[in-house]
Write an enzyme that holds these catalytic residues in place. Structure first.
Site, PDB file in Angstrom:
ATOM      1  CE1 TYR A  54      -2.969  -3.080   0.435  1.00  0.00           C
ATOM      2  CE2 TYR A  54      -3.581  -2.293   2.616  1.00  0.00           C
ATOM      3  CZ  TYR A  54      -3.719  -3.214   1.596  1.00  0.00           C
ATOM      4  OH  TYR A  54      -4.608  -4.251   1.735  1.00  0.00           O
ATOM      5  CB  SER A 191     -13.305  -5.201  -1.207  1.00  0.00           C
ATOM      6  OG  SER A 191     -12.098  -4.657  -1.694  1.00  0.00           O
ATOM      7  N   PRO A 192     -15.287  -5.044   1.983  1.00  0.00           N
ATOM      8  CG  PRO A 192     -15.498  -4.224   4.175  1.00  0.00           C
ATOM      9  CD  PRO A 192     -14.496  -4.383   3.055  1.00  0.00           C
ATOM     10  CE  LYS A 233     -10.657   3.344  -0.113  1.00  0.00           C
ATOM     11  NZ  LYS A 233     -10.237   3.711  -1.486  1.00  0.00           N
ATOM     12  CB  THR A 235     -10.212   8.676   3.201  1.00  0.00           C
ATOM     13  OG1 THR A 235     -11.251   8.988   2.267  1.00  0.00           O
ATOM     14  CG2 THR A 235      -9.341   7.569   2.616  1.00  0.00           C
ATOM     15  CB  ILE A 240     -14.129   6.980   9.713  1.00  0.00           C
ATOM     16  CG1 ILE A 240     -12.986   6.906   8.693  1.00  0.00           C
ATOM     17  CG2 ILE A 240     -13.683   6.340  11.027  1.00  0.00           C
ATOM     18  CD1 ILE A 240     -11.795   7.789   9.026  1.00  0.00           C
ATOM     19  CG  ASN A 243     -17.604   2.192   7.187  1.00  0.00           C
ATOM     20  OD1 ASN A 243     -18.633   2.097   6.520  1.00  0.00           O
ATOM     21  ND2 ASN A 243     -16.431   2.446   6.639  1.00  0.00           N
TER      22      ASN A 243
END
Length: 276
Positions: A54, A191-192, A233, A235, A240, A243
């Protein structure tokens, strides 16, 4: 439980691993990466996932250092890239990862793919050595099929803790999950959110509207209900937090059945060196 009541202790754990973490794939803007890691940790996340490939281990380490959270409260994972899987390279590049991350141990170290320089006997001997000396607390594999895990188990003295694979409602990995249950291997879903495709699935939208939440929260709750750890993921602080708030969502049996019956397969990560 309301979102305002969520704490780090609200996150269920799988053999000590928080079942919701922050993924950092493609989070390659250093300032943004530092800020997202710090934001997640201060919000309550305690699982951070990165990888050598990454190119952001420095920024992840800076984000951890910037957060007001003790290192020993954080479950930190990285992955050894496919060009670094020779015995000596595993040892050397893992030390470089530790230096970039600003830590002297990893909670979980993965073989990123069973490809390129991966050779089970030599690669896994190095992983065993790192495990025995306490540099890594758990050994993981990523993108492994059952046959690769069987082969790896023949060479490892330490147990395989987790297999990180793409998993979401449109790639449910039923066979792999059953294998993992039988062999006491955790499934960690990358990649959920199917890289945003969960927002385009009518079943998920209907369930999201029913509960007054986002499709992302529905997908993450479905994974959790199936004992799968998710590392979405994100940002921005908004994503954030969205989720994070999936921890408050409880899907009922009808919801789960509808998601289980989604009749499509959509793999988002499929490089030419993939083992399937």
């Amino acid at each position: 439980m309301s979102s305002s009541e969520l704490t780090p202790e609200s996150v269920p754990r799988a053999q000590g691993m928080p079942m919701l973490g922050l993924g950092t794939w493609e989070n390659d803007n250093p300032d943004q990466c530092v800020d997202s890691v710090r934001t997640a940790l201060e919000m309550g996340y305690r699982h951070i996932d990165t990888a050598q490939a990454y190119g952001n281990e420095d920024a992840v380490g800076d984000g951890i250092a910037a957060a007001d959270v003790d290192r020993d409260e954080i479950f930190l994972a990285t992955k050894v890239w496919i060009s670094n899987l020779d015995y000596e390279d595993v040892l050397e590049t893992t030390q470089k990862s530790l230096d970039r991350l600003g830590t002297d141990y990893l909670d979980l170290l993965y073989v990123h793919w069973p490809s390129r320089t991966y050779e089970p006997a030599a690669t896994l001997e190095a992983f065993d050595e790192l495990y025995d000396e306490g540099t890594i607390r758990n050994i993981g594999v990523s993108n492994f099929e059952p046959r690769h895990i069987d082969e790896a188990r023949e060479h490892l003295d330490a147990p395989i803790f987790a297999n990180q694979v793409e998993t979401h409602p449109m790639l449910q990995q039923t066979e792999l999950r059953e294998y993992a249950r039988e062999h006491d291997v955790e499934i960690v879903a990358y990649s959920p959110l199917a890289r945003g495709d969960v927002f385009e699935v009518d079943v998920l939208t209907e369930i999201a509207e029913k509960h007054g939440v986002s499709e992302a929260q529905v997908s993450l709750a479905w994974l959790r209900e199936n004992d799968i750890t998710a590392i979405p993921k994100a940002t921005s602080e908004a994503h954030i937090r969205d989720n994070w708030e999936s921890l408050s969502l409880e899907l009922d049996d009808e919801d789960l059945r509808k998601i289980d019956n989604i009749d499509r397969t959509r793999r988002k990560v499929d490089p030419g060196f993939a083992p399937w």
